[in-house]
Design an enzyme around this catalytic site. Structure first.
Site, short mmCIF file in Angstrom:
data_model
loop_
_atom_site.label_atom_id
_atom_site.label_comp_id
_atom_site.label_asym_id
_atom_site.label_seq_id
_atom_site.Cartn_x
_atom_site.Cartn_y
_atom_site.Cartn_z
CG HIS A 6 32.36 -41.23 6.04
ND1 HIS A 6 32.29 -40.72 4.77
CD2 HIS A 6 31.08 -41.29 6.47
CE1 HIS A 6 31.02 -40.49 4.44
NE2 HIS A 6 30.27 -40.83 5.47
CG ASP B 96 16.81 -27.35 4.81
OD1 ASP B 96 16.52 -27.37 3.60
OD2 ASP B 96 17.00 -28.39 5.48
CG ASP C 279 32.86 -38.64 10.43
OD1 ASP C 279 33.76 -39.31 10.96
OD2 ASP C 279 31.84 -39.15 9.91
NE ARG D 268 27.44 -38.36 1.19
CZ ARG D 268 27.08 -39.15 2.20
NH1 ARG D 268 27.59 -38.93 3.41
NH2 ARG D 268 26.23 -40.14 2.01
CE LYS E 7 13.13 -39.52 8.52
NZ LYS E 7 12.92 -40.98 8.27
CD GLU F 158 34.81 -39.48 2.65
OE1 GLU F 158 34.13 -40.49 2.79
OE2 GLU F 158 34.69 -38.48 3.37
#
Length: 345
Positions: free
Chosen positions: A292, A174, A255, A231, A154, A260
């Site tokens: 994040h 993918d 991000d 991730r 999505k 982390e």
């Protein structure tokens, strides 16, 4: 009324969950601490646990929760790679929020590209010192450039629409392509070799772990931009650091970061960060690191709270668990309980 033990609480979490808890007839016990084997005891007397991306849900933690009678883990996020499902199966059910706002993350990824390309972060700092020089701020047109999009779920599909608005050429990778789409799917190696920018929008699995490796970076174009809003462990941080130092990687927007969990979401401005790779990455002028926060919009936070509480309510009212993680068995197996609209076990 069911009671939820809520870990790693932030002020913005409470705003949206408190707004809805009366509607769902639940009580929420908030904890600032992250969930691990030591803090799991705080859930005593509760019916379920609400956890986030950096909580530790390993065997030891799950065992404490199970022995305290916890029946459900409600992840208020899409990812669940921090859960030991081999232990959880048959003991504790797991639900998640598969989609809260694909627009939030996709728009943040494009924002990183624009900032790094046009040096907006550097220009902002300069002008605050009344330095209005344009030296060193040259970017490039995104129009006509090739962007490689890894993952067409999505968020990935939303990001494709964003990129099309900039007139970019797009390559997709993918392992589970969207059926009947006109997406230009290629191998991951081909995507690396042909893309000016690579943006990661795939989940973290054993197959995608360190998908951006030393070898993958060797395949890439000189000066490639790498963006990761998915991730942290999708990227081998040591390989990224080497690529940046050599100049092979022109810029990186992160991000997320693979180590982390002990750093992100917290204030370390008065402390010495012990992670040498992260400390080095922060010094690069062509690296943009955010904590994040790609998901962090009011719409996303409201959707997260609503879906999480709907998941919990459905479980305790014996309703269909549409967002349960069915990990133990394949949906293709005839004995998968979810094929019968039942819980995973």
């Amino acid at each position: 009324m069911f009671k939820i033990s809520f870990y790693d609480t932030k002020s913005y979490d409470r705003i949206y969950f408190d707004k809805l808890k009366k509607q769902f007839q639940c009580e929420i016990k908030y904890h600032e601490a992250k969930l691990n084997k030591n803090t799991a005891v705080l859930s005593k007397g509760c019916d379920c646990v609400c956890a986030f991306v950096n909580d530790e849900l390993d065997k030891d933690t799950l065992e404490v929760l199970y022995n305290q009678g916890i029946k459900l883990i409600a992840m208020r996020c899409a990812g669940y790679n921090n859960i030991d499902f081999s232990y959880a199966f048959g003991k504790i059910h797991v639900v998640r929020v598969p989609a809260y706002s694909p627009y939030a993350v996709a728009e943040a990824a494009m924002g990183m590209i624009l900032m790094l390309n046009r040096k907006l972060h550097k220009a902002y700092i300069r002008t605050r010192d009344f330095n209005f020089s344009l030296s060193g701020l040259i970017g490039f047109d995104l129009h006509g450039k090739t962007i490689g999009i890894v993952g067409t779920g999505k968020i990935g599909r939303t990001f494709i629409k964003v990129c099309s608005g900039f007139g970019m050429n797009m390559l997709m990778y993918d392992p589970y392509p969207v059926k009947d789409s006109d997406y230009n799917y290629v191998s991951f190696e081909e995507l690396c070799r042909k893309s000016d920018i690579i943006s990661l929008h795939c989940p973290l699995t054993k197959d995608s772990y360190h998908i951006v490796s030393h070898e993958a970076i060797d395949w890439m174009k000189e000066g490639v931009f790498i963006i990761n809003t998915s991730r942290g462990a999708l990227i081998d941080s040591s390989a990224l650091l080497k690529g940046l130092k050599s100049g092979k990687i022109g810029a990186a927007g992160l991000d997320v970061y693979e180590e982390e969990s002990e750093v992100f979401f917290e204030d370390f401005s008065e402390k010495i960060v012990q992670d040498d790779i992260l400390a080095r990455l922060v010094t690069f002028p062509n690296v943009l690191i955010t904590s994040h926060q790609a998901f962090l919009t009011s719409e996303a936070l409201e959707n997260i709270a609503e879906t999480t509480l709907q998941n919990v309510s459905a479980f305790f009212h014996d309703q269909k668990l549409v967002n349960e993680v069915c990990y133990h068995c394949s949906r293709e197996r005839t004995n998968c309980q979810q094929r019968l609209n039942k819980p995973c076990f």
